[in-house]
Design an enzyme around this catalytic site. Structure first.
Site, mmCIF file in Angstrom:
data_model
loop_
_atom_site.group_PDB
_atom_site.id
_atom_site.type_symbol
_atom_site.label_atom_id
_atom_site.label_comp_id
_atom_site.label_asym_id
_atom_site.label_seq_id
_atom_site.Cartn_x
_atom_site.Cartn_y
_atom_site.Cartn_z
ATOM 1 N N HIS A 9 11.707 38.805 36.123
ATOM 2 C CA HIS A 9 10.871 39.162 37.181
ATOM 3 C C HIS A 9 9.516 38.384 37.386
ATOM 4 O O HIS A 9 8.778 38.629 38.374
ATOM 5 C CB HIS A 9 10.127 40.644 36.754
ATOM 6 C CG HIS A 9 11.347 41.717 36.964
ATOM 7 N ND1 HIS A 9 11.982 42.102 38.107
ATOM 8 C CD2 HIS A 9 11.973 42.343 35.824
ATOM 9 C CE1 HIS A 9 12.979 42.695 37.945
ATOM 10 N NE2 HIS A 9 13.003 43.168 36.780
ATOM 11 N N ARG A 48 18.886 37.716 43.603
ATOM 12 C CA ARG A 48 17.909 38.313 44.008
ATOM 13 C C ARG A 48 16.593 37.865 43.133
ATOM 14 O O ARG A 48 15.364 37.900 43.653
ATOM 15 C CB ARG A 48 17.863 39.992 43.933
ATOM 16 C CG ARG A 48 18.037 40.300 42.497
ATOM 17 C CD ARG A 48 17.931 41.863 42.490
ATOM 18 N NE ARG A 48 18.838 42.494 43.167
ATOM 19 C CZ ARG A 48 19.358 43.752 42.798
ATOM 20 N NH1 ARG A 48 18.874 44.557 42.256
ATOM 21 N NH2 ARG A 48 20.603 44.262 43.198
ATOM 22 N N THR A 100 20.094 47.129 35.907
ATOM 23 C CA THR A 100 21.369 47.434 35.334
ATOM 24 C C THR A 100 21.186 49.027 35.047
ATOM 25 O O THR A 100 20.330 49.517 34.390
ATOM 26 C CB THR A 100 21.481 46.584 34.176
ATOM 27 O OG1 THR A 100 21.431 45.254 34.456
ATOM 28 C CG2 THR A 100 23.035 46.802 33.580
ATOM 29 N N GLU A 151 24.790 44.587 23.011
ATOM 30 C CA GLU A 151 23.526 45.073 22.958
ATOM 31 C C GLU A 151 23.681 46.772 23.597
ATOM 32 O O GLU A 151 24.190 47.024 24.300
ATOM 33 C CB GLU A 151 23.133 44.466 24.338
ATOM 34 C CG GLU A 151 21.625 44.710 24.635
ATOM 35 C CD GLU A 151 21.048 43.926 25.833
ATOM 36 O OE1 GLU A 151 21.210 42.733 25.840
ATOM 37 O OE2 GLU A 151 20.138 44.501 26.400
ATOM 38 N N HIS A 191 16.545 47.487 27.389
ATOM 39 C CA HIS A 191 16.295 48.003 28.756
ATOM 40 C C HIS A 191 15.304 49.130 28.701
ATOM 41 O O HIS A 191 15.587 50.025 27.833
ATOM 42 C CB HIS A 191 17.664 48.659 29.058
ATOM 43 C CG HIS A 191 17.798 48.703 30.706
ATOM 44 N ND1 HIS A 191 16.961 49.823 31.358
ATOM 45 C CD2 HIS A 191 18.363 47.821 31.683
ATOM 46 C CE1 HIS A 191 17.319 49.187 32.664
ATOM 47 N NE2 HIS A 191 18.075 48.446 32.831
HETATM 48 N N1 PXP Z 1 18.927 44.217 28.700
HETATM 49 C C1 PXP Z 1 19.917 44.409 29.780
HETATM 50 C C2 PXP Z 1 21.302 43.996 29.596
HETATM 51 C C3 PXP Z 1 19.128 44.404 31.060
HETATM 52 O O1 PXP Z 1 20.190 44.280 32.283
HETATM 53 C C4 PXP Z 1 18.056 44.343 31.321
HETATM 54 C C5 PXP Z 1 17.341 44.310 32.548
HETATM 55 O O2 PXP Z 1 17.501 43.200 33.078
HETATM 56 C C6 PXP Z 1 17.204 44.053 29.878
HETATM 57 C C7 PXP Z 1 17.734 44.075 28.589
HETATM 58 C C8 PXP Z 1 15.622 44.354 30.210
HETATM 59 O O3 PXP Z 1 15.391 45.363 30.732
HETATM 60 P P1 PXP Z 1 13.804 45.663 30.840
HETATM 61 O O4 PXP Z 1 13.507 44.593 32.235
HETATM 62 O O5 PXP Z 1 13.767 47.093 31.433
HETATM 63 O O6 PXP Z 1 13.019 45.341 29.874
#
Ligand code: PXP
Length: 241
Positions: A9, A48, A100, A151, A191
């Site tokens: 981001h 993106r 995701t 993960e 996530h």
């Molecule tokens: N792990 C995976 C597999 C993801 O797809 C993401 C999002 O890109 C993250 C971790 C990190 O998630 P967040 O941006 O919500 O912290």
């Protein structure tokens, strides 16, 4: 337990104006200087946020763990094998999704992963991690394939709208972590994690190794700065040890 910062981001913000800043590689350097054990990026099919040139620059500059998150397309596998990151996390990828949306369905992808994806990484030093919901069937299939790590998808836990739902999902994550660990694979998680839910997760779920955090961390850094924000996350992880 250690923090891997997802810098996607930072690239989203850069791309919003088509300028060269903020630079995800510079952000990654600050994260590592602040103590992060590594950096995660997701090179999406539609590019993106992270772009191809970012990937090669990250490979040169990241000193700790580089985790290449990607869909298992032939295009991504080719790039990943050129870059040779320490870790590759395979995720499902939908064109319209904002992020995701869940773990891989291992029953659906098993034959393809067995015949095309896993063989493509043979002979490389890249460890393979699969992004899964805490579901025994998916975990068992991942083990059969020879995955190095899983993960665990923490999005359902993070988005739980009440404490009963959160507790239920935590129980599934605990069960998943035990199964992964017993099978001899590394337990990673990520996530939707933030400063509020991370302490709950790590207090309850055993065997956690790499914790991948992006959106909430990068968002908080707008107020606090990246260095201070990364240090706050690391403090939560190290206080637990
Ligand atoms: N792990 C995976 C597999 C993801 O797809 C993401 C999002 O890109 C993250 C971790 C990190 O998630 P967040 O941006 O919500 O912290």
């Amino acid at each position: 337990m250690q923090l891997l910062v997802n810098i996607d981001h930072v690239a989203t913000l850069r791309n919003a104006r088509g300028e060269g800043y903020p630079d995800p590689i510079e952000a990654a350097e600050i994260c590592e200087q602040a103590g992060a054990a590594g950096i995660v990026f997701h090179l999406r099919g539609d590019r993106r946020h992270i772009r191809d040139e970012d990937v090669y620059r990250l490979k040169k500059s990241v000193k700790g763990i580089l985790d290449f998150e990607m869909a298992a397309s032939d295009e991504m596998i080719t790039i990943c094998n050129e870059v040779q990151p320490e870790l590759c996390t395979l995720v499902p990828e939908g064109r319209e999704e904002l992020t995701t949306e869940g773990g891989l369905n291992m029953k659906t992808v098993f034959e393809d992963y067995k015949n095309r994806v896993f063989p493509a990484f043979k002979g490389t030093n890249t460890k393979l991690s699969l992004f899964l919901d805490p579901n025994p069937v998916d975990i068992e299939i991942a083990h059969t394939l020879g995955a190095d790590a899983i993960e665990l998808h923490t999005g359902t836990f993070a988005n739980a709208s009440n404490s009963d739902l959160q507790k239920k999902e935590l129980e599934r994550l605990i069960m998943g972590a035990e199964l992964i660990h017993t099978a001899g694979m590394t337990v990673n998680a990520g996530h939707g994690l933030n400063l509020d839910n991370l302490p709950v997760l790590i207090r309850e779920v055993p065997h956690l190794q790499d914790i991948s955090i992006g959106h909430a961390l990068v968002s908080k850094s707008i107020y606090w700065g990246l260095e201070k924000t990364v240090k706050e996350y690391i403090k939560i992880l190290t206080d637990k040890k």
